[in-house]
Design an enzyme around this catalytic site. Structure first.
Site, PDB file in Angstrom:
ATOM      1  N   CYS A  65       0.782  -1.236   0.000  1.00  0.00           N
ATOM      2  CA  CYS A  65       0.000   0.000   0.000  1.00  0.00           C
ATOM      3  C   CYS A  65       0.815   1.289   0.000  1.00  0.00           C
ATOM      4  O   CYS A  65       0.646   2.151  -0.871  1.00  0.00           O
ATOM      5  CB  CYS A  65      -0.909   0.028   1.231  1.00  0.00           C
ATOM      6  N   HIS A 121      -2.338   7.020   4.877  1.00  0.00           N
ATOM      7  CA  HIS A 121      -1.172   6.138   4.788  1.00  0.00           C
ATOM      8  C   HIS A 121       0.013   6.798   4.092  1.00  0.00           C
ATOM      9  O   HIS A 121       0.875   6.115   3.530  1.00  0.00           O
ATOM     10  CB  HIS A 121      -1.540   4.832   4.058  1.00  0.00           C
TER      11      HIS A 121
HETATM   12 CA    CA Z   1      -3.125  -2.250  -0.510  1.00  0.00          CA
END
Ligand code: CA
Length: 469
Positions: free
Chosen positions: A80, A138
């Protein structure tokens, strides 16, 4: 150069011919809006437009049927954080050290996308754009790295890499209350900088925020970064969505299907909102996943090999579609390789935004390619690096090279793996012995690219420790 099969605008609709002559210059007097709909760990095969049979996604499919389906759409990493860092900046994340999933420790500077890098919102702000990030951030939890100091005017979501979906599980006020790994999945959602109480299933909350943003700002250029965390684990869905999949026997796959279906409903509501405000022709919409389907969420990357975290196609080739009504053709398949890196380059071109000359973008404006005006391949080469695993990969034409350290568990067939994706999309036959010159040339190319990169600036995710009190 063998393997130059850059043919392939396969016509699925009737509107392509009239668009062949479309200008490659900005086509709107007003700068276009940008919506990026990003899913999390969704499999290549888990959208209707890529042939999914057991999870209908009619709304996501509209982006492809009313726009372009990119069959070779890539992200720059198979987990990610690094993937998102590249998407949001338009630069390979290893150029600025965002090479790992960042830890969730707010005390560490540069633990995400460093401040000296410009993201899409920051690039568009001087052009009068209003920007909102919704969902999974994130990209850094340090106060200097959060959305509202990184070009976004509004934020609704969470700062960490994953999250619980049911509101009653959000029992921590903020990251300062995290006392053990993964407890950050339980923080309350943030509206801008403020923790708020929520009542709905997380995916629905994110959709609500996105739709409301378009309602508020449809009269000015906007950038909406809608980063659903679905269908990333934990596998959680409400009965509303689960009841659609009573025919799926596997419990995990059933819940995964329900989570994808909730996203699809959200995409439908967002597209309806664009039409309601007559924004279809003024809005560039991208849909993609941040990496391939994971091994732990019942996803499918068929027929690709591997999954999230892997260097194989199942890790980095994702469902990818783009719609810009009236500017891009409708119902077209585009086969040459494109990248999440191209999102930033496309919007800054058509917004006529400036990019720092010393931090140029790695992507290209896709419009001339997807409209058929430019028949060359958008990318002579695409590259990947997994810093901690010492892996490198390159795709040049239809050839894919994966370069492994000798002690890599994947290296049982040798330290270099060469595949011809035109004939072997499942990466089953290593051609490094039969095409040694090709393998050497690609190794040289990826090693030269590697010289341009820097070491990670973030500690490893697993190094997180609770803040001593
Ligand atoms: Ca991901």
């Amino acid at each position: 150069m063998p393997g130059r099969r850059f043919s392939a605008l396969a016509l699925r609709g009737a509107s392509f011919a009239v668009l062949l002559g479309a200008s490659t210059l900005p086509s709107c007097a007003e700068p276009p809006n940008l919506i990026v709909i990003l899913t999390d760990d969704q499999g290549y095969a888990d959208v209707g437009f890529n042939g999914c049979q057991d999870i209908p996604t009619p709304n996501i499919d509209r982006i492809a049927s009313e726009g372009v389906r990119c069959t070779n759409g890539y992200v720059t990493h198979s987990v990610c954080g690094p993937s998102r860092a590249a998407l949001i900046t338009g630069r390979y994340q290893c150029r600025f050290g965002a090479s790992r999933n960042p830890t969730i420790d707010p005390s560490i500077p540069n633990n995400g996308v460093p401040k000296d890098q410009k993201n899409i919102a920051e690039l568009l702000a001087p052009r009068g754009y209003r920007s909102m990030a919704v969902g999974k951030w994130h990209l850094g939890t340090h106060p200097d790295l959060r959305p509202l100091v990184r070009g976004f005017d509004e934020f609704f979501g969470f700062l960490s890499g994953g999250h619980e979906y049911f509101p009653h599980k959000l029992t921590l006020r903020d990251l300062s209350e995290v006392d053990k790994p993964w407890a950050w999945y339980r923080t309350k959602l943030l509206r801008n900088e403020t923790p708020v109480e929520t009542t709905d299933y997380l995916t629905d909350e994110l959709t609500n925020a996105a739709v409301e943003f378009v309602d508020r700002h449809h009269e000015q250029p906007f950038f909406l970064y809608l980063a659903y965390n679905a269908p990333h684990t934990p596998l959680q869905a409400t009965e509303k969505y689960l009841s659609r999949f009573e025919g799926i026997q596997d419990g995990e796959r059933r819940t995964y299907a329900a989570m994808v279906s909730a996203v699809d409903d959200g995409v439908g509501r967002l597209l309806e909102k664009l039409t309601e405000h007559e924004l279809d022709e003024r809005t560039l919409v991208f849909f993609l996943s941040d990496n391939g389907g994971a091994s732990n969420n019942a996803s499918s990357n068929a027929p690709l090999r591997g999954h999230k975290s892997s260097p194989f196609e199942g890790g980095v080739r994702v469902p990818f579609a783009v719609r810009w009504t009236g500017t891009l053709p409708a119902g077209v398949d585009y086969e040459p390789a494109v990248s999440s890196l191209d999102i930033a380059a496309t919007i800054v071109t058509h917004a006529e935004a400036s990019v720092p000359t010393d931090r140029g973008l790695d992507g290209v404006d896709l419009v001339p390619y997807l409209s058929g005006a430019n028949r060359d391949a958008p990318h002579p080469a695409l590259y990947w690096r997994w810093y901690d695993k010492h892996r490198l990969a390159a795709r040049i034409g239809e050839q894919k090279l994966i370069f492994l350290p000798d002690d890599d568990a994947l290296a049982s067939d040798g330290p270099r793996l060469l595949y011809d994706l035109s004939r072997d999309v499942a990466e089953s036959t290593n051609l490094v012995e039969t095409r040694p010159a090709q393998a050497d040339a690609m190794r040289q190319a990826v090693m030269e690219w590697n010289q341009e990169l820097v070491p990670p600036v973030s500690p490893r995710l697993g190094s997180w420790k609770p803040v001593s009190k």
